[in-house]
Design a protein around this motif. Structure first.
Motif, PDB file in Angstrom:
ATOM      1  N   SER A  86      41.544  14.217  37.683  1.00  9.69           N
ATOM      2  CA  SER A  86      42.777  14.182  37.587  1.00  9.69           C
ATOM      3  C   SER A  86      43.269  15.057  36.492  1.00  9.69           C
ATOM      4  CB  SER A  86      43.400  12.862  37.340  1.00  9.69           C
ATOM      5  OG  SER A  86      42.658  12.075  36.182  1.00  9.69           O
ATOM      6  N   LEU A  87      42.410  15.852  35.859  1.00  5.95           N
ATOM      7  CA  LEU A  87      42.837  16.779  34.693  1.00  5.95           C
ATOM      8  C   LEU A  87      43.711  17.900  34.877  1.00  5.95           C
ATOM      9  CD1 LEU A  87      39.061  16.822  33.251  1.00  5.95           C
ATOM     10  CD2 LEU A  87      40.944  15.257  32.574  1.00  5.95           C
ATOM     11  N   ASP A  88      44.693  18.023  34.092  1.00 16.52           N
ATOM     12  CA  ASP A  88      45.494  18.987  34.187  1.00 16.52           C
ATOM     13  C   ASP A  88      45.141  19.970  33.122  1.00 16.52           C
ATOM     14  OD1 ASP A  88      47.565  20.925  34.636  1.00 16.52           O
ATOM     15  OD2 ASP A  88      49.243  19.679  33.631  1.00 16.52           O
ATOM     16  N   HIS A  89      44.101  20.882  33.453  1.00 14.48           N
ATOM     17  CA  HIS A  89      43.503  21.986  32.572  1.00 14.48           C
ATOM     18  C   HIS A  89      43.952  23.572  33.002  1.00 14.48           C
ATOM     19  CE1 HIS A  89      40.485  24.047  30.292  1.00 14.48           C
ATOM     20  NE2 HIS A  89      40.317  23.089  29.587  1.00 14.48           N
ATOM     21  N   PRO A  90      44.399  24.247  32.435  1.00 14.40           N
ATOM     22  CA  PRO A  90      44.562  25.719  32.701  1.00 14.40           C
ATOM     23  C   PRO A  90      43.391  26.622  33.245  1.00 14.40           C
ATOM     24  CG  PRO A  90      44.566  25.689  30.187  1.00 14.40           C
ATOM     25  CD  PRO A  90      44.515  24.029  30.739  1.00 14.40           C
ATOM     26  N   PHE A  91      42.215  26.106  33.175  1.00 10.10           N
ATOM     27  CA  PHE A  91      40.978  26.739  33.579  1.00 10.10           C
ATOM     28  C   PHE A  91      40.644  26.214  34.998  1.00 10.10           C
ATOM     29  CE2 PHE A  91      36.230  27.124  33.991  1.00 10.10           C
ATOM     30  CZ  PHE A  91      36.152  28.424  33.422  1.00 10.10           C
ATOM     31  N   ASP A 187      53.418  39.269  41.468  1.00  8.17           N
ATOM     32  CA  ASP A 187      52.946  38.374  40.079  1.00  8.17           C
ATOM     33  C   ASP A 187      51.909  37.578  40.535  1.00  8.17           C
ATOM     34  OD1 ASP A 187      55.168  39.203  38.574  1.00  8.17           O
ATOM     35  OD2 ASP A 187      56.560  37.954  39.209  1.00  8.17           O
ATOM     36  N   HIS A 188      50.901  37.779  39.630  1.00  4.81           N
ATOM     37  CA  HIS A 188      49.598  36.707  40.125  1.00  4.81           C
ATOM     38  C   HIS A 188      49.263  35.888  38.756  1.00  4.81           C
ATOM     39  CE1 HIS A 188      49.106  39.497  43.437  1.00  4.81           C
ATOM     40  NE2 HIS A 188      49.274  40.577  42.583  1.00  4.81           N
ATOM     41  N   ARG A 189      48.659  34.881  39.384  1.00  5.15           N
ATOM     42  CA  ARG A 189      48.223  33.900  38.289  1.00  5.15           C
ATOM     43  C   ARG A 189      46.925  34.488  37.767  1.00  5.15           C
ATOM     44  NH1 ARG A 189      44.934  28.251  38.693  1.00  5.15           N
ATOM     45  NH2 ARG A 189      44.436  27.961  36.489  1.00  5.15           N
ATOM     46  N   GLN A 190      46.798  34.390  36.331  1.00  4.67           N
ATOM     47  CA  GLN A 190      45.619  34.839  35.422  1.00  4.67           C
ATOM     48  C   GLN A 190      44.761  33.858  34.799  1.00  4.67           C
ATOM     49  OE1 GLN A 190      45.014  38.534  35.159  1.00  4.67           O
ATOM     50  NE2 GLN A 190      47.111  39.117  36.257  1.00  4.67           N
ATOM     51  N   VAL A 191      43.526  33.872  35.082  1.00  8.65           N
ATOM     52  CA  VAL A 191      42.592  33.119  34.310  1.00  8.65           C
ATOM     53  C   VAL A 191      41.662  34.036  33.750  1.00  8.65           C
ATOM     54  CG1 VAL A 191      40.723  31.358  34.731  1.00  8.65           C
ATOM     55  CG2 VAL A 191      42.782  31.299  36.131  1.00  8.65           C
ATOM     56  N   ASP A 192      41.585  34.093  32.423  1.00  5.68           N
ATOM     57  CA  ASP A 192      40.776  35.060  31.610  1.00  5.68           C
ATOM     58  C   ASP A 192      39.563  34.203  30.815  1.00  5.68           C
ATOM     59  OD1 ASP A 192      39.888  36.734  29.852  1.00  5.68           O
ATOM     60  OD2 ASP A 192      41.718  37.895  29.411  1.00  5.68           O
ATOM     61  N   LEU A 193      38.396  34.714  31.415  1.00  4.95           N
ATOM     62  CA  LEU A 193      37.302  33.975  30.899  1.00  4.95           C
ATOM     63  C   LEU A 193      36.904  34.313  29.604  1.00  4.95           C
ATOM     64  CD1 LEU A 193      35.073  34.033  34.410  1.00  4.95           C
ATOM     65  CD2 LEU A 193      36.754  32.216  33.624  1.00  4.95           C
ATOM     66  N   LEU A 194      37.475  35.411  29.237  1.00 11.69           N
ATOM     67  CA  LEU A 194      37.153  35.627  27.693  1.00 11.69           C
ATOM     68  C   LEU A 194      37.768  34.713  26.720  1.00 11.69           C
ATOM     69  CD1 LEU A 194      36.061  37.267  25.395  1.00 11.69           C
ATOM     70  CD2 LEU A 194      38.110  38.770  25.549  1.00 11.69           C
ATOM     71  N   HIS A 195      39.073  34.129  27.047  1.00 10.03           N
ATOM     72  CA  HIS A 195      39.752  33.352  26.427  1.00 10.03           C
ATOM     73  C   HIS A 195      38.954  32.035  26.351  1.00 10.03           C
ATOM     74  CE1 HIS A 195      43.572  35.721  26.785  1.00 10.03           C
ATOM     75  NE2 HIS A 195      42.696  36.191  26.374  1.00 10.03           N
ATOM     76  N   VAL A 287      34.722  21.938  22.729  1.00 10.90           N
ATOM     77  CA  VAL A 287      35.421  21.547  24.099  1.00 10.90           C
ATOM     78  C   VAL A 287      36.051  20.349  23.939  1.00 10.90           C
ATOM     79  CG1 VAL A 287      34.667  20.307  26.315  1.00 10.90           C
ATOM     80  CG2 VAL A 287      33.470  22.237  25.423  1.00 10.90           C
ATOM     81  N   GLY A 288      35.703  19.639  22.830  1.00 16.79           N
ATOM     82  CA  GLY A 288      36.397  18.504  22.591  1.00 16.79           C
ATOM     83  C   GLY A 288      38.036  18.758  22.134  1.00 16.79           C
ATOM     84  N   LYS A 289      37.974  19.777  21.004  1.00 22.32           N
ATOM     85  CA  LYS A 289      38.948  20.045  20.406  1.00 22.32           C
ATOM     86  C   LYS A 289      39.932  20.813  21.595  1.00 22.32           C
ATOM     87  CE  LYS A 289      41.103  23.272  16.819  1.00 22.32           C
ATOM     88  NZ  LYS A 289      42.062  23.590  17.610  1.00 22.32           N
ATOM     89  N   TRP A 290      39.516  21.519  22.355  1.00 24.04           N
ATOM     90  CA  TRP A 290      40.270  22.147  23.521  1.00 24.04           C
ATOM     91  C   TRP A 290      41.048  21.053  24.371  1.00 24.04           C
ATOM     92  CZ3 TRP A 290      38.083  25.956  27.776  1.00 24.04           C
ATOM     93  CH2 TRP A 290      39.057  26.556  28.451  1.00 24.04           C
ATOM     94  N   TYR A 291      40.177  20.035  24.735  1.00 27.16           N
ATOM     95  CA  TYR A 291      40.887  18.934  25.532  1.00 27.16           C
ATOM     96  C   TYR A 291      42.163  18.028  24.437  1.00 27.16           C
ATOM     97  CZ  TYR A 291      37.807  18.706  29.418  1.00 27.16           C
ATOM     98  OH  TYR A 291      37.367  18.856  30.780  1.00 27.16           O
ATOM     99  N   GLY A 292      41.747  18.316  23.246  1.00 31.44           N
ATOM    100  CA  GLY A 292      42.719  17.624  22.366  1.00 31.44           C
ATOM    101  C   GLY A 292      44.057  18.279  22.061  1.00 31.44           C
ATOM    102  N   ASP A 293      43.741  19.615  22.164  1.00 31.85           N
ATOM    103  CA  ASP A 293      45.013  20.615  21.993  1.00 31.85           C
ATOM    104  C   ASP A 293      45.709  20.503  23.365  1.00 31.85           C
ATOM    105  OD1 ASP A 293      43.878  21.559  19.666  1.00 31.85           O
ATOM    106  OD2 ASP A 293      43.020  23.098  20.388  1.00 31.85           O
ATOM    107  N   LEU A 294      45.172  20.258  24.658  1.00 30.36           N
ATOM    108  CA  LEU A 294      45.825  19.976  25.941  1.00 30.36           C
ATOM    109  C   LEU A 294      46.330  18.619  26.032  1.00 30.36           C
ATOM    110  CD1 LEU A 294      43.386  22.025  28.008  1.00 30.36           C
ATOM    111  CD2 LEU A 294      45.623  22.685  27.287  1.00 30.36           C
ATOM    112  N   LYS A 295      46.127  17.867  24.827  1.00 31.20           N
ATOM    113  CA  LYS A 295      46.578  16.355  24.958  1.00 31.20           C
ATOM    114  C   LYS A 295      46.071  15.587  25.883  1.00 31.20           C
ATOM    115  CE  LYS A 295      49.617  17.762  22.000  1.00 31.20           C
ATOM    116  NZ  LYS A 295      49.379  17.544  20.425  1.00 31.20           N
TER     117      LYS A 295
END
Length: 416
Positions: A86-91, A187-195, A287-295
């Protein structure tokens, strides 16, 4: 006679002005390059369209194809993990998206004269995955190459490595030069794996080059690869000599890039779900911080507590710091203070100063322990004064605020 025809006749009788029909400019198709036959002999196929000629190479990979540590079919397992969560993650990706892995090779890094001479595309099909590479026959056939990429057709989700900053802007700029003739770029959705790699492996990998990630994380080491900076030179020589033998090595380089995008997505997804993959404390903390930044608090806490439970105090200091910030936001002040105090043992200057500030705030406003609040405030002032990471103006501004805090706390202590 129809109503419309009557109106048209009436307009003619009244001498009405003729409507001006805007005509699309005519594209002058460039001649075929002399080296076309030679390049075709290297395994490339010539494709003609309304804008010229482009060279093409295709390879199919079954789902069982192994690239480094992963079979390509595991990509669909990764998507299923996101679908089942149920995660809303940009990745995250879904099965409803039309997903395309995309990478280019260019004649330079920037500037108006820089052209894309190789477009690499990799996408799933009924049999597995299909690699398609389009090679610029010569500079005059650029519109043909861009058209054949089909980015003017339906929107896709484009997965790249530094594509947001380089590959896609470069393609947009080249498309603009031919916009009078080419269909409109979608227009296309972009997923950048470097980021995402920077988020996951910050302070774990010294370099974020794709080849480094391959060797360190994906179990793949290239053999016989060419350095990327040689690609423009090799292409220029192929144009000049008419021989594409060495140019094929650039296509293999691009092919490995694209295959690694699939396995990097698989591996990164696994890391974002699994705390037991044997990664360093810094990775789990990131990873924990990333999830934290995403609330996404529950996932953030799960990864951070894995670090504090399984690793030593030195490796856990950042995890304690982020947990402390989260607990403070939740109003769990005693637990927050405990985690900040565990964190300050090994934190670096900027985070350490932030931890001192938070402890001073907690002990002043929540616990009313003014002696302890004063102690942490004085520690902050000492850290600022002795630190090399702030310039003179920054130190003056910081010290002014901290000295006001000290004065306020001393006044409260004297009253109590």
């Amino acid at each position: 006679m129809s109503y419309e025809n009557k109106i048209m006749q009436l307009k003619k009788m009244l001498g009405g002005k003729k409507e001006k029909v805007e005509q699309k400019p005519i594209f002058q198709k460039p001649p075929k390059p002399d080296h076309l036959t030679s390049w075709k002999n290297c395994g490339l196929t010539a494709i003609e369209n309304d804008f010229g000629v482009v060279l093409k190479r295709e390879i199919e990979y079954p789902l069982e194809y192994q690239h480094g540590s992963y079979m390509l079919g595991a990509f669909y397992d990764a998507i299923e993990k996101w679908e089942n969560s149920s995660l809303d993650h940009p990745f995250s990706l879904t099965f409803d998206e039309d997903i395309l892995f995309f990478d280019t090779e260019t004649t330079g890094l920037k500037g108006v004269g820089t052209q894309i001479f190789l477009v690499g595309l990799l996408e799933g099909n009924d049999n597995g995955f299909l690699l398609t590479q389009y090679v610029l026959a010569d500079p005059s056939n650029e519109a043909a190459l861009l058209f054949e990429s089909k980015f003017w057709q339906k929107p896709k989700t484009i997965v790249t490595y530094n594509g947001k900053s380089f590959d896609w802007p470069q393609l947009e700029s080249r498309w603009t030069l031919h916009q009078r003739f080419l269909p409109k770029l979608r227009d296309h959705r972009q997923v950048d794996l470097l980021h995402s790699s920077k988020r996951i492996w910050k302070k774990n990998l010294e370099k974020m080059k794709l080849t480094t990630v391959e060797e360190e994380k994906l179990g793949f080491k290239r053999k016989g690869d060419i350095p990327g900076f040689l690609a423009p030179i090799i292409y220029a020589n192929a144009l000049k000599s008419g021989n594409a033998d060495t140019l094929m090595k650039v296509l293999y380089h691009n092919e490995w890039d694209l295959l690694s995008l699939i396995t990097l997505y698989i591996h990164s997804t696994n890391l974002l779900f699994d705390t037991t993959m044997g990664e360093a404390a810094t990775t789990l903390t990131n990873v924990g911080k990333w999830y934290g930044d995403l609330k996404i608090g529950d996932e953030s806490e799960r990864f951070l507590r894995k670090v504090t439970d399984d690793y030593g105090d030195k490796e856990s200091c950042l995890a304690y710091f982020y947990l402390a910030m989260d607990q403070k936001r939740k109003g769990q002040f005693e637990e927050a203070a405990t985690y900040f105090e565990k964190a300050i043992i090994n934190l670096e200057d900027r985070k350490l100063l932030k931890a001192y500030e938070q402890l001073a705030i907690l002990y002043e406003h929540q616990f009313k322990s003014f002696d302890i609040a004063l102690n942490y405030s004085l520690k902050g002032i000492s850290l600022i004064s002795n630190s090399n990471i702030y310039n003179t103006n920054q130190k003056m501004n910081l010290l002014e605020g901290w000295e006001k805090r000290v004065q306020r706390i001393e006044n409260k202590r004297n009253i109590s």
